[in-house]
Enzyme design. Structure first.
Site, PDB file in Angstrom:
ATOM      1  N   LYS A 194      51.652  37.002 156.070  1.00 15.69           N
ATOM      2  CA  LYS A 194      51.648  36.386 154.930  1.00 15.69           C
ATOM      3  C   LYS A 194      53.160  36.618 154.256  1.00 15.69           C
ATOM      4  CE  LYS A 194      50.631  37.199 150.711  1.00 15.69           C
ATOM      5  NZ  LYS A 194      51.789  36.715 150.080  1.00 15.69           N
ATOM      6  N   GLU A 270      54.999  50.497 152.931  1.00 16.38           N
ATOM      7  CA  GLU A 270      56.515  50.777 152.627  1.00 16.38           C
ATOM      8  C   GLU A 270      56.644  50.367 151.062  1.00 16.38           C
ATOM      9  OE1 GLU A 270      59.869  50.700 151.375  1.00 16.38           O
ATOM     10  OE2 GLU A 270      60.397  49.095 152.642  1.00 16.38           O
ATOM     11  N   CYS A 304      64.136  48.206 147.528  1.00 11.99           N
ATOM     12  CA  CYS A 304      63.094  49.675 147.473  1.00 11.99           C
ATOM     13  C   CYS A 304      64.046  50.731 147.589  1.00 11.99           C
ATOM     14  CB  CYS A 304      61.907  49.415 148.317  1.00 11.99           C
ATOM     15  SG  CYS A 304      62.470  49.135 150.275  1.00 11.99           S
ATOM     16  N   GLU A 401      55.145  53.671 136.461  1.00 15.48           N
ATOM     17  CA  GLU A 401      54.839  52.163 136.921  1.00 15.48           C
ATOM     18  C   GLU A 401      55.921  51.172 137.184  1.00 15.48           C
ATOM     19  OE1 GLU A 401      52.190  51.929 138.048  1.00 15.48           O
ATOM     20  OE2 GLU A 401      51.281  53.412 137.259  1.00 15.48           O
TER      21      GLU A 401
HETATM   22  P1  ADP Z   1      56.565  42.087 143.606  1.00 14.96           P
HETATM   23  O1  ADP Z   1      55.886  42.642 142.518  1.00 14.96           O
HETATM   24  O2  ADP Z   1      57.881  42.652 144.130  1.00 14.96           O
HETATM   25  O3  ADP Z   1      56.160  40.806 144.102  1.00 14.96           O
HETATM   26  P2  ADP Z   1      54.058  42.846 145.173  1.00 14.96           P
HETATM   27  O4  ADP Z   1      53.765  44.374 145.814  1.00 14.96           O
HETATM   28  O5  ADP Z   1      53.508  42.214 144.053  1.00 14.96           O
HETATM   29  O6  ADP Z   1      55.809  42.849 144.816  1.00 14.96           O
HETATM   30  O7  ADP Z   1      53.966  41.543 146.496  1.00 14.96           O
HETATM   31  C1  ADP Z   1      54.576  41.986 147.778  1.00 14.96           C
HETATM   32  C2  ADP Z   1      53.714  41.106 148.623  1.00 14.96           C
HETATM   33  O8  ADP Z   1      52.432  41.661 148.471  1.00 14.96           O
HETATM   34  C3  ADP Z   1      53.769  39.734 148.323  1.00 14.96           C
HETATM   35  O9  ADP Z   1      53.555  38.790 149.678  1.00 14.96           O
HETATM   36  C4  ADP Z   1      52.623  39.419 147.584  1.00 14.96           C
HETATM   37  O10 ADP Z   1      51.975  38.005 147.770  1.00 14.96           O
HETATM   38  C5  ADP Z   1      51.522  40.502 148.144  1.00 14.96           C
HETATM   39  N1  ADP Z   1      50.316  40.823 147.175  1.00 14.96           N
HETATM   40  C6  ADP Z   1      50.140  40.740 145.833  1.00 14.96           C
HETATM   41  N2  ADP Z   1      49.394  41.001 145.429  1.00 14.96           N
HETATM   42  C7  ADP Z   1      48.263  41.380 146.438  1.00 14.96           C
HETATM   43  C8  ADP Z   1      46.992  41.836 146.750  1.00 14.96           C
HETATM   44  N3  ADP Z   1      46.251  42.082 145.657  1.00 14.96           N
HETATM   45  N4  ADP Z   1      46.589  42.020 147.918  1.00 14.96           N
HETATM   46  C9  ADP Z   1      47.433  41.840 148.882  1.00 14.96           C
HETATM   47  N5  ADP Z   1      48.642  41.256 148.978  1.00 14.96           N
HETATM   48  C10 ADP Z   1      49.308  41.249 147.759  1.00 14.96           C
END
Ligand code: ADP
Length: 518
Positions: A194, A270, A304, A401
């Site tokens: 994804k 990561e 990161c 956070e």
């Molecule tokens: P950022 O806040 O920098 O966008 P995220 O950790 O939210 O970083 O996003 C990184 C990836 O994780 C993206 O592909 C996002 O769609 C996905 N993501 C966000 N929320 C969830 C979730 N609840 N479960 C699984 N994947 C998620």
């Protein structure tokens, strides 16, 4: 990157009139979403919509997992394929990426806003090299024969884990895709990937190349969609055997929880860092200035690995700050598609607002704003490279956070996650031991850097730093051969290098009873 090279000699972006691949990729075919929904993807440099993309949700993920499961079953073309042929396919994909390099770099720049030459050289180079590195491993993954007690013979075999999920962030869409897909396929797994909702375009182009390269259907499946829907379905899926995630710590925790509550799939994470650099007075000063600044503002600070906490020995502190300002003046802010540009927009309005808020609170709390600190233009997502110095004990902006920027603690100790914006915070220190303690005073441990000309000091300090990577006299020096990952809350497991193969293999021990001891 473009310094000193005439614009005409630089690689140029291609003109993209229409994005060709916008659908869900399953079984080497393009699918519309079961829900019928699509979502738009935007160019952060202009705010214009690039195109709509089919939005995968749980049902589409189920379909992709079924395809990936069928493709990895014993007896399937992929499982029966010689390991050396798997390697050839990975090389074939790398060849096609080289052929389409300008298009891929253009799509990456359109979708992320990162400067074109950065996409062209760094992201594409890193992606292609990662593929070729793991192409080479495909027929060199093997077990051991073990000297067990009594009259037994034992050997181990490394087998694929099965169906591997991958959840990709928006800051390095193509590179993070390859860091996960390449070792997974090298070990004989199948994947459901994804991409981030902000940046799905290069991943989808790779889908077309996967088919063209000749991978059997179902080996690679790509499901563009949102985190709480498509992403969460991968994390909690009962028929996915492993998930690899790069992104925020909060979501990393959710992924691990979802694994625990579903089928205990293997998880590699990561996550972020609050990465320290220690600059000693005996360093090559100009090198340290340039590398730490690159570390802080590279990719608009959206890394990161961003150099969030730069500790500089007191005797060179002022000169270091002065030179950092001079170096920042050379950064070229502009249209990311212009090969001369070295600094583009932030990814989204949401990110932009968070960064600007934190810069404002930094100013209010009395940190010394040495350079930048403002938005560029009206209604854009550009932020000037920004330098804060003179961090004092009483300053406290935010705590913990993600995106709660820099908490100016008394000593630059744990300040939460990285800023994810082009902001450099420079602290001073007096003694080596003090610098080490402050650097380690964090719940994260992704990367760190040491600048010194003393090899003895470099080795002593690198031994003391609690991070998965220590760079000495360099920054962001990442290679396909070198493992990457974090200590503490920066994550679990390693990507890249031989170490990553272990994350994508099961070890089977076969023990044979013999009639007598050999
Ligand atoms: P950022 O806040 O920098 O966008 P995220 O950790 O939210 O970083 O996003 C990184 C990836 O994780 C993206 O592909 C996002 O769609 C996905 N993501 C966000 N929320 C969830 C979730 N609840 N479960 C699984 N994947 C998620």
């Amino acid at each position: 990157m473009a310094e000193g090279i005439p614009a005409l000699l630089l690689p140029q972006p291609v003109k993209v009139h229409e994005v060709r691949h916008t659908k869900i990729f399953i079984n080497n075919e393009w699918h519309t979403s079961i829900s019928g929904r699509t979502f738009p993807t935007f160019n952060p440099a202009t705010g214009a919509k690039i195109c709509d993309v089919e939005e995968a949700d749980k049902e589409d993920v189920d379909k992709a997992v079924q395809a990936a499961r069928a493709a990895e079953q014993r007896g399937s073309p992929w499982r029966r394929m010689d390991a050396s042929s798997r390697g050839r396919l990975l090389h074939q994909l790398a060849d096609l990426m080289e052929r389409d390099r300008r298009l891929l770099a253009t799509l990456e720049t359109l979708d992320t806003g990162k400067p074109f030459l950065q996409s062209f050289f760094i992201d594409l180079d890193g992606s292609i090299k990662t593929l070729r590195y793991y192409a080479g491993w495909a027929d060199k993954i093997h077990g051991k024969s073990l000297p067990v007690d009594e009259s037994f013979m034992c050997f181990t075999k490394h087998e694929p884990v099965g169906v591997c999920g991958a959840i990709i962030p928006w800051n390095f869409p193509l590179l993070m895709f390859m860091w996960k897909m390449a070792p997974a396929l090298s070990c004989g797994n199948t994947v459901v990937i994804k991409p981030a909702e902000q940046t799905p375009l290069t991943a989808l182009h790779i889908g077309a190349l996967i088919k063209e390269a000749g991978f059997p259907p179902g080996v690679v499946n790509i499901v563009p969609g949102f985190g709480p829907t498509a992403g969460a379905s991968i994390a909690s899926h009962m028929d996915i055997d492993k998930v690899a995630f790069t992104g925020s710590t909060e979501i990393g925790q959710l992924i691990k929880e979802a694994s625990a509550k579903s089928n205990l799939k293997r998880v590699t994470l990561e996550l972020g860092g609050k990465n320290p650099c220690i600059v000693f007075a005996d360093c090559d000063l100009q090198l340290a200035v340039e590398e730490t600044q690159k570390g802080a503002v590279y990719n608009q600070g959206q890394c990161c690995t961003a150099a969030s906490r730069i500790f500089v020995e007191e005797s060179i502190y002022e000169e270091f700050v002065r030179r950092s300002i001079e170096t920042a003046k050379k950064i070229v802010i502009g249209d990311p598609l212009d090969p001369q540009t070295s600094h583009g927009p932030q990814i989204s309005r949401q990110q932009f607002d968070k960064i600007m808020d934190l810069i404002e609170s930094g100013k209010e709390e009395g940190a010394r704003l040495e350079y930048g600190g403002s938005a560029v233009g009206e209604k854009t997502l550009y932020i000037q490279p920004t330098i804060f110095s003179g961090v004092k004990d009483h300053m406290r902006i935010a705590k913990e956070e993600v995106y709660n920027l820099f908490q100016f603690t008394t000593d630059g100790s744990d300040t939460g996650m990285e800023i994810f914006g082009p902001v450099q915070c420079i602290f001073s220190f007096k003694r080596q031991q003090e610098a080490i303690e402050r650097a380690n005073n964090s719940k994260y441990g992704l990367v760190s850097a040491v600048f010194t000309t003393s090899m003895d000091r470099a080795l002593t300090v690198s031994a003391a730093l609690e991070t998965g990577t220590v760079w000495i006299n360099c920054y962001n020096a990442l290679h396909a051969q070198t493992p990457f990952g974090g200590y503490k809350m920066s994550g679990n497991g390693r990507e890249l290098g031989e170490y990553a193969l272990a994350e994508y293999s099961e070890v089977k021990a076969v023990t044979i009873k013999l009639s007598e001891t050999l």
